[in-house]
Scaffold this active site. Structure first.
Site, PDB file in Angstrom:
ATOM      1  N   ILE A  72      -6.825   0.366  -7.285  1.00 47.97           N
ATOM      2  CA  ILE A  72      -7.954   0.287  -6.309  1.00 47.97           C
ATOM      3  C   ILE A  72      -9.081   1.130  -7.016  1.00 47.97           C
ATOM      4  O   ILE A  72      -8.910   2.124  -7.730  1.00 47.97           O
ATOM      5  CB  ILE A  72      -7.440   0.960  -4.963  1.00 47.97           C
ATOM      6  CG1 ILE A  72      -6.201   0.218  -4.457  1.00 47.97           C
ATOM      7  CG2 ILE A  72      -8.780   0.989  -4.025  1.00 47.97           C
ATOM      8  CD1 ILE A  72      -6.483  -1.202  -4.030  1.00 47.97           C
TER       9      ILE A  72
ATOM     10  N   ASN B 214      -2.253  10.648   2.752  1.00 48.19           N
ATOM     11  CA  ASN B 214      -2.807   9.728   1.735  1.00 48.19           C
ATOM     12  C   ASN B 214      -3.121  10.457   0.497  1.00 48.19           C
ATOM     13  O   ASN B 214      -3.289   9.934  -0.617  1.00 48.19           O
ATOM     14  CB  ASN B 214      -4.144   9.304   2.252  1.00 48.19           C
ATOM     15  CG  ASN B 214      -5.105   8.724   1.063  1.00 48.19           C
ATOM     16  OD1 ASN B 214      -5.026   7.661   0.660  1.00 48.19           O
ATOM     17  ND2 ASN B 214      -6.269   9.842   0.617  1.00 48.19           N
TER      18      ASN B 214
ATOM     19  N   ASP C   8      -8.891  17.446   3.376  1.00 54.80           N
ATOM     20  CA  ASP C   8      -8.943  17.369   1.845  1.00 54.80           C
ATOM     21  C   ASP C   8      -8.783  18.997   1.354  1.00 54.80           C
ATOM     22  O   ASP C   8      -8.883  20.109   1.994  1.00 54.80           O
ATOM     23  CB  ASP C   8     -10.134  16.971   1.448  1.00 54.80           C
ATOM     24  CG  ASP C   8     -10.081  16.173  -0.120  1.00 54.80           C
ATOM     25  OD1 ASP C   8      -9.950  14.895  -0.061  1.00 54.80           O
ATOM     26  OD2 ASP C   8      -9.854  17.032  -1.063  1.00 54.80           O
TER      27      ASP C   8
ATOM     28  N   THR D 283     -11.481   3.531  -7.092  1.00 54.61           N
ATOM     29  CA  THR D 283     -11.639   4.769  -6.529  1.00 54.61           C
ATOM     30  C   THR D 283     -11.960   5.838  -7.586  1.00 54.61           C
ATOM     31  O   THR D 283     -11.469   5.497  -8.701  1.00 54.61           O
ATOM     32  CB  THR D 283     -10.558   5.433  -5.679  1.00 54.61           C
ATOM     33  OG1 THR D 283      -9.351   5.710  -6.482  1.00 54.61           O
ATOM     34  CG2 THR D 283      -9.923   4.249  -4.516  1.00 54.61           C
TER      35      THR D 283
ATOM     36  N   TYR E  69       4.701   9.975 -11.282  1.00 54.96           N
ATOM     37  CA  TYR E  69       4.194   9.335 -10.114  1.00 54.96           C
ATOM     38  C   TYR E  69       5.089   8.029  -9.509  1.00 54.96           C
ATOM     39  O   TYR E  69       5.247   7.966  -8.120  1.00 54.96           O
ATOM     40  CB  TYR E  69       2.993   8.610 -10.541  1.00 54.96           C
ATOM     41  CG  TYR E  69       1.942   8.185  -9.629  1.00 54.96           C
ATOM     42  CD1 TYR E  69       0.910   8.662  -8.986  1.00 54.96           C
ATOM     43  CD2 TYR E  69       1.976   6.502  -9.476  1.00 54.96           C
ATOM     44  CE1 TYR E  69       0.106   8.144  -8.168  1.00 54.96           C
ATOM     45  CE2 TYR E  69       1.150   6.017  -8.373  1.00 54.96           C
ATOM     46  CZ  TYR E  69       0.237   6.844  -7.874  1.00 54.96           C
ATOM     47  OH  TYR E  69      -0.644   6.158  -6.879  1.00 54.96           O
TER      48      TYR E  69
ATOM     49  N   LYS F 133       6.539   7.898  -5.526  1.00 56.47           N
ATOM     50  CA  LYS F 133       6.033   6.963  -4.784  1.00 56.47           C
ATOM     51  C   LYS F 133       7.251   5.915  -4.498  1.00 56.47           C
ATOM     52  O   LYS F 133       7.223   5.589  -3.246  1.00 56.47           O
ATOM     53  CB  LYS F 133       4.810   5.746  -5.351  1.00 56.47           C
ATOM     54  CG  LYS F 133       3.579   6.662  -5.855  1.00 56.47           C
ATOM     55  CD  LYS F 133       2.863   7.045  -4.471  1.00 56.47           C
ATOM     56  CE  LYS F 133       1.459   7.388  -4.634  1.00 56.47           C
ATOM     57  NZ  LYS F 133       0.933   8.051  -3.355  1.00 56.47           N
TER      58      LYS F 133
END
Ligand code: NAP
Length: 254
Positions: free
Chosen positions: A193, A94, A41, A195, A160, A164
């Site tokens: 999701i 990810n 990270d 998160t 984005y 993607k």
């Protein structure tokens, strides 16, 4: 060790953006399934916290700070994984950011570059260095985290959506090129999701509206994404490569 369908013993995995959300859930599941997990990270403290959680539960994990938008840092991350694990067998690209919200005709140029740097170039740099390492070790499996927005548009998110969509195309091409090296490469497309990517950036009322866009009537969980990713990384997915797999509560079925 927890009850699990997968056996990743003697296999080393890199997960980028693993200090939070979907990446952390994947790291926990791989760690509980016996993998040696390299938790990467940009944020050292969150990476170290997830690595500590996995080792305290009896698994094997090491933290490594890397900005995926920095090719040299990603190359060092792959070297670190090979040094720690002896070889690189699995990788999950990810790490990602949301970026500014604006129509394309007003989209901020610096925001565009940042989203492309992290969400597209970051996945390219990942595969660029993971593939030679996997080839040297006799093969492997890569999962790139795309989105439902790898296949449909979303207003005010052109950077984005562009990044993607490109991740899906790059995944298919790399899979064709490296199938002969024993490397399987797939992309996963989660819908919205639950998160920190959402909770840090959006009001509760907007999140509720987003939940309503899914025919199942709720957001997904990071664990529901991890289940698909771990399947694709596993030997049970041995004939699955070069494809894009949704985990979206029927969001794109309409
Ligand atoms: P998250 O909770 O924000 O986690 C992303 C992690 O990546 C964070 O720890 C973040 O660090 C880190 N990161 C950001 N930029 C980075 C960089 N340049 N290099 C290395 N690490 C970096 O987000 P998430 O929801 O789990 O998202 C993970 C992936 O799933 C992303 O690719 C995202 O686009 C995709 N996805 C998410 C959703 C969703 O609704 N949540 C839906 C579809 C796809 P900081 O916290 O310090 O920024």
């Amino acid at each position: 060790m927890s009850d699990t369908r997968f056996d990743f013993h003697d296999r080393t995995a890199i997960i980028t953006g693993a200090g939070s959300g979907i990446g952390a859930a994947i790291a926990r599941e791989l760690g509980a399934s016996g993998a040696h997990v390299i938790i990467s990270d940009m944020d050292a403290s969150s990476a170290e916290a997830i690595a500590a959680e996995i080792t305290q539960a009896g698994g094997r994990a090491d933290a490594c700070v890397a900005d995926v938008a920095d090719a040299a840092a990603v190359e060092k991350l792959v070297d670190f994984a090979v040094e720690k694990g002896g070889a690189l067998h699995m990788a999950v690209n990810n790490a990602g950011i949301g970026g500014p919200s604006a129509p394309l005709g007003e989209y901020p140029l610096d925001g565009w570059r940042k989203v492309i740097d992290v969400n597209l170039n970051g996945v390219f740099y990942g595969m660029r260095y993971q593939i030679p390492a996997m080839r040297a070790g006799g093969g492997g499996a890569i999962v790139n985290i795309g989105s439902i927005l790898s296949s449909v548009g979303f207003a005010n998110a052109s950077a984005y959506v562009a990044a993607k969509h490109a991740v899906a195309g790059m995944t298919k091409t790399a899979a064709m090129e490296h199938a002969g090296d024993g490397i399987r490469i797939n992309a996963v497309g989660p819908a919205f999701i639950d998160t920190p990517l959402l909770s840090k950036n959006l009001d509760a009322s907007v999140i509720e509206q987003l939940a309503g866009l899914h025919p199942v009537g709720r957001l997904g969980t990071a664990e529901e994404v991890s289940a698909l990713v771990c399947f694709l990384l596993s030997k049970r997915a041995s004939f699955i490569t070069g494809s894009y797999h949704l985990v979206d509560g029927a969001y794109t079925a309409r």
